[in-house]
Design an enzyme around this catalytic site. Structure first.
Site, PDB file in Angstrom:
ATOM      1  N   GLN A  78      40.139 -19.166 -32.437  1.00 30.28           N
ATOM      2  CA  GLN A  78      39.307 -18.632 -31.362  1.00 30.28           C
ATOM      3  C   GLN A  78      38.306 -17.635 -31.935  1.00 30.28           C
ATOM      4  OE1 GLN A  78      41.330 -17.080 -27.918  1.00 30.28           O
ATOM      5  NE2 GLN A  78      39.404 -16.833 -26.838  1.00 30.28           N
ATOM      6  N   PHE A  79      37.123 -18.146 -32.285  1.00 36.08           N
ATOM      7  CA  PHE A  79      36.098 -17.297 -32.890  1.00 36.08           C
ATOM      8  C   PHE A  79      35.639 -16.190 -31.953  1.00 36.08           C
ATOM      9  CE2 PHE A  79      33.342 -20.081 -30.504  1.00 36.08           C
ATOM     10  CZ  PHE A  79      32.214 -19.325 -30.241  1.00 36.08           C
ATOM     11  N   THR A  80      35.826 -16.353 -30.644  1.00 33.91           N
ATOM     12  CA  THR A  80      35.344 -15.351 -29.690  1.00 33.91           C
ATOM     13  C   THR A  80      36.074 -14.020 -29.819  1.00 33.91           C
ATOM     14  OG1 THR A  80      36.786 -16.151 -27.911  1.00 33.91           O
ATOM     15  CG2 THR A  80      34.563 -17.097 -28.040  1.00 33.91           C
TER      16      THR A  80
END
Length: 149
Positions: A78-80
């Site tokens: 989850q790059f966010t």
């Protein structure tokens, strides 16, 4: 590297209406990798996740680790987690590592966890995923290998 660790009774991840990863009692872990992360950051987060003492013992105290209770891991990229929301209304993702480099580190992290003799399931890196989580507690912890919090 950042990780959001949620103690769960069960969790699953679905891609294109197909369950691609599913666990029972354990941790759902959302993984974010930054441009500055190294193998040492991965090791730090892996050791923290595996050894967090947040499962109840015989006295109903959070005193046991994932390994001690035979828990399982669901690891989801989850790059966010590196979204910077301090300015404006649209997150800035400049600190997140992307593409093939991020996938290599994510895959290495998954392999490191699998070597701990724990059942490890994953989502699909870069896919649009739907995550189903049955929180236990709820217990949710945020880890950062740079120790920013």
């Amino acid at each position: 590297m950042r990780a959001v660790v949620q103690r769960v009774k069960s969790s699953s991840v679905t891609v294109d209406n197909e369950i691609v990863g599913k666990i029972e009692k354990g941790f759902n872990v959302l993984i974010g990798i930054s441009k500055d992360d190294t193998v040492e950051d991965l090791k730090y987060i892996k050791d923290k996740v595996i050894n967090l003492r947040v499962f109840e013992d015989e006295n109903a105290k959070m005193n046991k680790s994932l390994k001690e209770v035979g828990g399982e891991l669901l690891l989801i990229s989850q790059f966010t987690l590196y979204g910077d929301c301090r300015k404006g209304r649209r997150p800035n993702f400049m600190e997140a590592l992307g593409g093939d480099e991020a996938k290599k580190l994510y895959d290495l992290f998954v392999d490191m966890c699998k070597k701990e003799d724990i059942k490890v399931e994953t989502g699909i890196f870069g896919a649009d995923m739907k995550v189903d989580i049955l929180n236990d507690g709820p217990v949710t912890l945020i880890l950062d290998s740079k120790k920013n919090f």
